[in-house]
Design a protein around this motif. Structure first.
Motif, PDB file in Angstrom:
ATOM      1  N   ASP A  30      -4.058  -2.862  -9.077  1.00  0.00           N
ATOM      2  CA  ASP A  30      -4.380  -1.891  -8.036  1.00  0.00           C
ATOM      3  C   ASP A  30      -3.831  -2.186  -6.643  1.00  0.00           C
ATOM      4  O   ASP A  30      -3.821  -1.290  -5.803  1.00  0.00           O
ATOM      5  CB  ASP A  30      -5.906  -1.739  -7.920  1.00  0.00           C
ATOM      6  N   TYR A  31      -3.406  -3.397  -6.380  1.00  0.00           N
ATOM      7  CA  TYR A  31      -3.001  -3.720  -5.008  1.00  0.00           C
ATOM      8  C   TYR A  31      -1.661  -3.095  -4.671  1.00  0.00           C
ATOM      9  O   TYR A  31      -0.695  -3.236  -5.407  1.00  0.00           O
ATOM     10  CB  TYR A  31      -2.945  -5.234  -4.796  1.00  0.00           C
ATOM     11  N   ARG A  32      -1.610  -2.400  -3.544  1.00  0.00           N
ATOM     12  CA  ARG A  32      -0.376  -1.813  -3.041  1.00  0.00           C
ATOM     13  C   ARG A  32       0.102  -2.684  -1.883  1.00  0.00           C
ATOM     14  O   ARG A  32      -0.496  -2.703  -0.809  1.00  0.00           O
ATOM     15  CB  ARG A  32      -0.603  -0.365  -2.571  1.00  0.00           C
ATOM     16  N   LYS A  33       1.190  -3.391  -2.114  1.00  0.00           N
ATOM     17  CA  LYS A  33       1.688  -4.374  -1.153  1.00  0.00           C
ATOM     18  C   LYS A  33       2.236  -3.705   0.100  1.00  0.00           C
ATOM     19  O   LYS A  33       2.916  -2.688   0.021  1.00  0.00           O
ATOM     20  CB  LYS A  33       2.764  -5.216  -1.811  1.00  0.00           C
ATOM     21  N   LEU A  34       1.955  -4.289   1.235  1.00  0.00           N
ATOM     22  CA  LEU A  34       2.498  -3.830   2.506  1.00  0.00           C
ATOM     23  C   LEU A  34       3.946  -4.288   2.654  1.00  0.00           C
ATOM     24  O   LEU A  34       4.807  -3.534   3.101  1.00  0.00           O
ATOM     25  CB  LEU A  34       1.647  -4.382   3.661  1.00  0.00           C
ATOM     26  N   HIS A  35       4.216  -5.523   2.262  1.00  0.00           N
ATOM     27  CA  HIS A  35       5.554  -6.117   2.338  1.00  0.00           C
ATOM     28  C   HIS A  35       5.945  -6.620   0.941  1.00  0.00           C
ATOM     29  O   HIS A  35       5.828  -7.805   0.645  1.00  0.00           O
ATOM     30  CB  HIS A  35       5.576  -7.290   3.321  1.00  0.00           C
ATOM     31  N   PRO A  36       6.425  -5.735   0.042  1.00  0.00           N
ATOM     32  CA  PRO A  36       6.750  -6.151  -1.329  1.00  0.00           C
ATOM     33  C   PRO A  36       7.720  -7.332  -1.405  1.00  0.00           C
ATOM     34  O   PRO A  36       7.625  -8.160  -2.305  1.00  0.00           O
ATOM     35  CB  PRO A  36       7.365  -4.891  -1.951  1.00  0.00           C
ATOM     36  N   ALA A  37       8.651  -7.420  -0.463  1.00  0.00           N
ATOM     37  CA  ALA A  37       9.638  -8.512  -0.497  1.00  0.00           C
ATOM     38  C   ALA A  37       8.954  -9.877  -0.382  1.00  0.00           C
ATOM     39  O   ALA A  37       9.479 -10.880  -0.867  1.00  0.00           O
ATOM     40  CB  ALA A  37      10.668  -8.334   0.611  1.00  0.00           C
ATOM     41  N   LEU A  38       7.787  -9.919   0.225  1.00  0.00           N
ATOM     42  CA  LEU A  38       7.042 -11.166   0.353  1.00  0.00           C
ATOM     43  C   LEU A  38       6.702 -11.738  -1.030  1.00  0.00           C
ATOM     44  O   LEU A  38       6.707 -12.946  -1.233  1.00  0.00           O
ATOM     45  CB  LEU A  38       5.761 -10.915   1.155  1.00  0.00           C
ATOM     46  N   PHE A  39       6.460 -10.874  -1.990  1.00  0.00           N
ATOM     47  CA  PHE A  39       6.068 -11.290  -3.332  1.00  0.00           C
ATOM     48  C   PHE A  39       7.267 -11.523  -4.242  1.00  0.00           C
ATOM     49  O   PHE A  39       7.119 -12.045  -5.336  1.00  0.00           O
ATOM     50  CB  PHE A  39       5.136 -10.237  -3.940  1.00  0.00           C
ATOM     51  N   GLU A  40       8.421 -11.117  -3.804  1.00  0.00           N
ATOM     52  CA  GLU A  40       9.640 -11.307  -4.595  1.00  0.00           C
ATOM     53  C   GLU A  40      10.358 -12.589  -4.221  1.00  0.00           C
ATOM     54  O   GLU A  40      11.377 -12.923  -4.816  1.00  0.00           O
ATOM     55  CB  GLU A  40      10.571 -10.103  -4.386  1.00  0.00           C
ATOM     56  N   GLY A  41       9.848 -13.274  -3.209  1.00  0.00           N
ATOM     57  CA  GLY A  41      10.453 -14.534  -2.801  1.00  0.00           C
ATOM     58  C   GLY A  41      11.703 -14.379  -1.962  1.00  0.00           C
ATOM     59  O   GLY A  41      12.450 -15.341  -1.776  1.00  0.00           O
ATOM     60  N   THR A  42      11.937 -13.171  -1.457  1.00  0.00           N
ATOM     61  CA  THR A  42      13.160 -12.962  -0.674  1.00  0.00           C
ATOM     62  C   THR A  42      12.891 -12.830   0.819  1.00  0.00           C
ATOM     63  O   THR A  42      13.818 -12.877   1.617  1.00  0.00           O
ATOM     64  CB  THR A  42      13.886 -11.681  -1.145  1.00  0.00           C
ATOM     65  N   LEU A  43      11.648 -12.666   1.220  1.00  0.00           N
ATOM     66  CA  LEU A  43      11.336 -12.426   2.622  1.00  0.00           C
ATOM     67  C   LEU A  43      11.197 -13.716   3.425  1.00  0.00           C
ATOM     68  O   LEU A  43      11.672 -13.813   4.550  1.00  0.00           O
ATOM     69  CB  LEU A  43      10.041 -11.611   2.728  1.00  0.00           C
ATOM     70  N   ILE A  44      10.567 -14.701   2.828  1.00  0.00           N
ATOM     71  CA  ILE A  44      10.347 -15.967   3.529  1.00  0.00           C
ATOM     72  C   ILE A  44      11.494 -16.919   3.195  1.00  0.00           C
ATOM     73  O   ILE A  44      11.702 -17.269   2.040  1.00  0.00           O
ATOM     74  CB  ILE A  44       8.995 -16.615   3.130  1.00  0.00           C
ATOM     75  N   GLN A  45      12.217 -17.298   4.211  1.00  0.00           N
ATOM     76  CA  GLN A  45      13.298 -18.268   4.060  1.00  0.00           C
ATOM     77  C   GLN A  45      12.924 -19.494   4.879  1.00  0.00           C
ATOM     78  O   GLN A  45      12.710 -19.399   6.078  1.00  0.00           O
ATOM     79  CB  GLN A  45      14.621 -17.680   4.565  1.00  0.00           C
TER      80      GLN A  45
END
Length: 144
Positions: free
Chosen positions: A80-95
């Motif tokens: 049910d969770y709708r992510k605000l920043h999906p890239a955060l969960f894909e491992g591509t946002l945080i470097q």
């Protein structure tokens, strides 16, 4: 069928009787009402002992259900969770930043260094606030 599994043998027994936080007393150990009243007799003067012991039993019961509750919560959140920043969960946002520069010694053996940018920290904080506002279930790990 859920892919999550509980491992009942992996819970330390001390989780159920140590570091129980009470507003009136702080962190306490609890191995039973008699031990508790003996160990904390001075601190319990003038307090409602029965209510406090009832709170401790409630906290212990909550801790005993954490594993099962966590599994259920994980399934609901995944669904049910709708992510605000999906890239955060894909491992591509945080470097992670190269932190060989910027290392500071705060105390002997205590160091600080920039691991992520201020913007990345803000994104994580936004996601946490978004999740908390979602109304989806989550539990705190302890009684604090």
């Amino acid at each position: 069928m859920s892919k999550c599994q509980t491992i009942s043998w992996a819970v330390c027994r001390c989780f159920f009787d140590r570091n129980i936080f009470l507003k009136e007393l702080g962190h306490v150990q609890f191995r039973g009402p008699q031990q508790f009243q003996e160990d904390y007799s001075e601190n319990l003067d003038g307090l409602d002992k029965e209510r406090i012991i009832s709170e401790i039993f409630t906290e212990i019961a909550r801790r005993r259900q954490i594993g099962k509750k966590k599994i259920g919560n994980i399934e609901v959140i995944k669904r049910d969770y709708r992510k605000l920043h999906p890239a955060l969960f894909e491992g591509t946002l945080i470097q992670f930043q190269h932190f060989s520069e910027g290392i500071k010694t705060l105390l002997p053996g205590v160091f600080s260094f920039p691991l992520v940018s201020t913007k990345q920290c803000e994104i994580v904080a936004e996601e946490i606030q978004h999740f908390k506002k979602s109304g989806l279930p989550y539990q705190q790990p302890n009684s604090m």
